[in-house]
Design a protein around this motif. Structure first.
Motif, PDB file in Angstrom:
ATOM      1  N   ASP A   1      23.921 -11.705   6.823  1.00 12.05           N
ATOM      2  CA  ASP A   1      23.778 -12.864   7.716  1.00 12.05           C
ATOM      3  C   ASP A   1      22.803 -13.912   7.186  1.00 12.05           C
ATOM      4  N   GLY A   2      22.738 -14.078   5.840  1.00 13.41           N
ATOM      5  CA  GLY A   2      21.901 -15.111   5.265  1.00 13.41           C
ATOM      6  C   GLY A   2      20.439 -14.756   5.115  1.00 13.41           C
ATOM      7  N   TYR A   3      20.060 -13.492   5.400  1.00 19.83           N
ATOM      8  CA  TYR A   3      18.667 -13.094   5.233  1.00 19.83           C
ATOM      9  C   TYR A   3      18.373 -12.857   3.751  1.00 19.83           C
ATOM     10  N   HIS A   4      17.104 -13.059   3.344  1.00 19.60           N
ATOM     11  CA  HIS A   4      16.801 -12.943   1.912  1.00 19.60           C
ATOM     12  C   HIS A   4      17.034 -11.531   1.391  1.00 19.60           C
ATOM     13  N   HIS A   5      16.695 -10.500   2.146  1.00 22.19           N
ATOM     14  CA  HIS A   5      17.183  -9.156   1.819  1.00 22.19           C
ATOM     15  C   HIS A   5      16.835  -8.166   2.916  1.00 22.19           C
ATOM     16  N   ASN A   6      17.812  -7.341   3.225  1.00 22.98           N
ATOM     17  CA  ASN A   6      17.625  -6.196   4.104  1.00 22.98           C
ATOM     18  C   ASN A   6      17.489  -4.903   3.314  1.00 22.98           C
ATOM     19  N   LEU A   7      18.154  -4.847   2.163  1.00 20.83           N
ATOM     20  CA  LEU A   7      18.047  -3.709   1.255  1.00 20.83           C
ATOM     21  C   LEU A   7      17.892  -4.232  -0.158  1.00 20.83           C
ATOM     22  N   ALA A   8      17.176  -3.485  -0.973  1.00 18.03           N
ATOM     23  CA  ALA A   8      17.025  -3.815  -2.387  1.00 18.03           C
ATOM     24  C   ALA A   8      17.068  -2.517  -3.174  1.00 18.03           C
TER      25      ALA A   8
ATOM     26  N   LEU B   1       0.858  -1.181   0.000  1.00 21.84           N
ATOM     27  CA  LEU B   1       0.000   0.000   0.000  1.00 21.84           C
ATOM     28  C   LEU B   1       0.890   1.225   0.000  1.00 21.84           C
ATOM     29  N   ASP B   2       0.263   2.414  -0.126  1.00 18.27           N
ATOM     30  CA  ASP B   2       0.966   3.683  -0.071  1.00 18.27           C
ATOM     31  C   ASP B   2       0.423   4.508   1.083  1.00 18.27           C
ATOM     32  N   ASP B   3       1.283   5.341   1.670  1.00 21.68           N
ATOM     33  CA  ASP B   3       0.789   6.257   2.688  1.00 21.68           C
ATOM     34  C   ASP B   3       0.199   7.508   2.016  1.00 21.68           C
ATOM     35  N   PRO B   4      -0.407   8.426   2.766  1.00 21.67           N
ATOM     36  CA  PRO B   4      -1.082   9.570   2.140  1.00 21.67           C
ATOM     37  C   PRO B   4      -0.165  10.495   1.335  1.00 21.67           C
ATOM     38  N   GLU B   5       1.147  10.430   1.543  1.00 20.67           N
ATOM     39  CA  GLU B   5       2.061  11.274   0.779  1.00 20.67           C
ATOM     40  C   GLU B   5       2.818  10.486  -0.283  1.00 20.67           C
ATOM     41  N   GLY B   6       2.344   9.256  -0.560  1.00 20.62           N
ATOM     42  CA  GLY B   6       2.873   8.486  -1.674  1.00 20.62           C
ATOM     43  C   GLY B   6       4.063   7.605  -1.377  1.00 20.62           C
ATOM     44  N   ASN B   7       4.447   7.468  -0.113  1.00 16.50           N
ATOM     45  CA  ASN B   7       5.548   6.568   0.234  1.00 16.50           C
ATOM     46  C   ASN B   7       5.060   5.119   0.227  1.00 16.50           C
ATOM     47  N   GLY B   8       5.796   4.257  -0.445  1.00 15.41           N
ATOM     48  CA  GLY B   8       5.409   2.861  -0.518  1.00 15.41           C
ATOM     49  C   GLY B   8       5.625   2.133   0.793  1.00 15.41           C
ATOM     50  N   ILE B   9       4.733   1.186   1.088  1.00 16.15           N
ATOM     51  CA  ILE B   9       4.786   0.385   2.306  1.00 16.15           C
ATOM     52  C   ILE B   9       4.553  -1.070   1.935  1.00 16.15           C
ATOM     53  N   GLU B  10       5.278  -1.952   2.576  1.00 12.23           N
ATOM     54  CA  GLU B  10       5.016  -3.389   2.517  1.00 12.23           C
ATOM     55  C   GLU B  10       4.794  -3.879   3.939  1.00 12.23           C
ATOM     56  N   ILE B  11       3.771  -4.697   4.132  1.00  9.37           N
ATOM     57  CA  ILE B  11       3.538  -5.402   5.386  1.00  9.37           C
ATOM     58  C   ILE B  11       3.694  -6.885   5.064  1.00  9.37           C
ATOM     59  N   TYR B  12       4.585  -7.593   5.788  1.00 10.27           N
ATOM     60  CA  TYR B  12       4.840  -8.978   5.375  1.00 10.27           C
ATOM     61  C   TYR B  12       5.176  -9.874   6.556  1.00 10.27           C
ATOM     62  N   ARG B  13       5.191 -11.174   6.262  1.00 12.76           N
ATOM     63  CA  ARG B  13       5.675 -12.174   7.216  1.00 12.76           C
ATOM     64  C   ARG B  13       6.597 -13.111   6.451  1.00 12.76           C
ATOM     65  N   ASP B  14       7.604 -13.610   7.140  1.00 17.35           N
ATOM     66  CA  ASP B  14       8.546 -14.550   6.539  1.00 17.35           C
ATOM     67  C   ASP B  14       8.102 -15.983   6.759  1.00 17.35           C
ATOM     68  N   ARG B  15       8.343 -16.825   5.760  1.00 18.13           N
ATOM     69  CA  ARG B  15       8.312 -18.257   5.984  1.00 18.13           C
ATOM     70  C   ARG B  15       9.598 -18.661   6.703  1.00 18.13           C
ATOM     71  N   PRO B  16       9.620 -19.814   7.361  1.00 18.93           N
ATOM     72  CA  PRO B  16      10.842 -20.256   8.044  1.00 18.93           C
ATOM     73  C   PRO B  16      12.027 -20.301   7.091  1.00 18.93           C
ATOM     74  N   ALA B  17      13.183 -19.827   7.554  1.00 13.03           N
ATOM     75  CA  ALA B  17      14.364 -19.768   6.702  1.00 13.03           C
ATOM     76  C   ALA B  17      14.754 -21.152   6.183  1.00 13.03           C
ATOM     77  N   ALA B  18      14.429 -22.187   6.914  1.00 10.16           N
ATOM     78  CA  ALA B  18      14.748 -23.548   6.474  1.00 10.16           C
ATOM     79  C   ALA B  18      13.985 -23.932   5.214  1.00 10.16           C
ATOM     80  N   ASP B  19      12.886 -23.224   4.935  1.00  8.09           N
ATOM     81  CA  ASP B  19      12.077 -23.530   3.756  1.00  8.09           C
ATOM     82  C   ASP B  19      12.461 -22.697   2.541  1.00  8.09           C
TER      83      ASP B  19
END
Length: 256
Positions: free
Chosen positions: A199-206, A106-124
């Motif tokens: 540290d093996g995370y899928h991404h902290n920055l893109a 979604l976007d906030d009222p001034e047009g900044n993009g937002i993602e709300i998410y949950r991770d699957r287990p890293a083992a998967d």
């Protein structure tokens, strides 16, 4: 552990933006003085809003913020937020199953993009060395909503800024900053975009050039990204600025 501490945004209407992030996103107002408002979860600052009523609206073709991604602790929390969004009329701009995660946009009222998410287990997650496969598939919204086991009561303890996605003018230049200055590892790439993690995370920055290919230094006096505060110590400086004016600061350094 390396990661994102908080994101700071320049905003034109501080009261309205504070209400949005409180009511729609579920962040709790913390300290504020009328010109700066901190919001977060579990007592931790995740978002800092800095008022500048004279700022010009950001141009989506400029470099800057693509989205700030708030990571919830589990799938039930994301399902509860989805129900909350439907019940309160929060308009989504997208929803995707990325294999490693389930994400709502979604976007906030001034047009900044937002993602709300949950991770699957890293083992998967599907890995090939440092590479982590991410996909973009249809998200089963009904199944996600059914995962909620309680009403939404705001961002729960343990919510964090999971990643920040940037708009840049050139991916090769961005790669140099992200892997050189910030010590990230590229974990995935796709046409026009690249993803980087610690540290093996899928991404902290893109970073992507989908709207901003060829963009130069972002003009001053615009709304949008002020800086990204990182939970790490830099090797040389307390702040790193990429070729487009995106700023990265150590979390224990107060940036303006």
């Amino acid at each position: 552990m390396n990661g994102i501490a908080h994101v700071a945004l320049t905003v034109r209407d501080l009261p309205a933006m504070t209400r949005f992030y409180r009511d729609a996103i579920g962040l709790r107002p913390l300290s504020g003085d009328g010109t700066v408002q901190d919001l977060g979860a579990g007592g931790h600052v995740l978002l800092r809003l800095i008022a500048d009523p004279a700022a010009r609206p950001a141009d989506r073709r400029d470099a800057g913020l693509f989205h700030t991604a708030f990571l919830l602790p589990d799938r039930a929390d994301l399902g509860a937020w989805l129900r909350h969004a439907a019940e309160t009329g929060v308009r989504l701009t997208g929803a995707s199953d990325h294999g490693v995660s389930e994400a709502l946009y979604l976007d906030d009222p001034e047009g900044n993009g937002i993602e709300i998410y949950r991770d699957r287990p890293a083992a998967d997650w599907t890995r090939d060395g440092a590479r982590i496969l991410m996909t973009t598939e249809r998200l089963d919204m009904a199944d996600l909503a059914a995962a909620a086991d309680a009403p939404w009561r705001g961002a729960p303890d343990g919510s964090v800024v999971g990643h920040v996605h940037l708009q840049v003018g050139d991916l090769d230049q961005a790669h140099g900053v992200l892997t050189g200055d910030l010590d990230l590892t590229r974990t995935f790439e796709a046409p026009g975009g690249a993803w980087y993690g610690w540290d093996g995370y899928h991404h902290n920055l893109a970073a992507n050039v989908w709207n901003s290919r060829g963009a130069g230094l972002r003009p001053e006096g615009r709304t949008g990204l002020r800086y990204v505060a990182l939970q790490q110590q830099f090797r040389r400086d307390s702040e790193i600025v990429d070729p487009w004016g995106n700023r990265f600061t150590a979390a224990d350094v107060q940036a303006g």
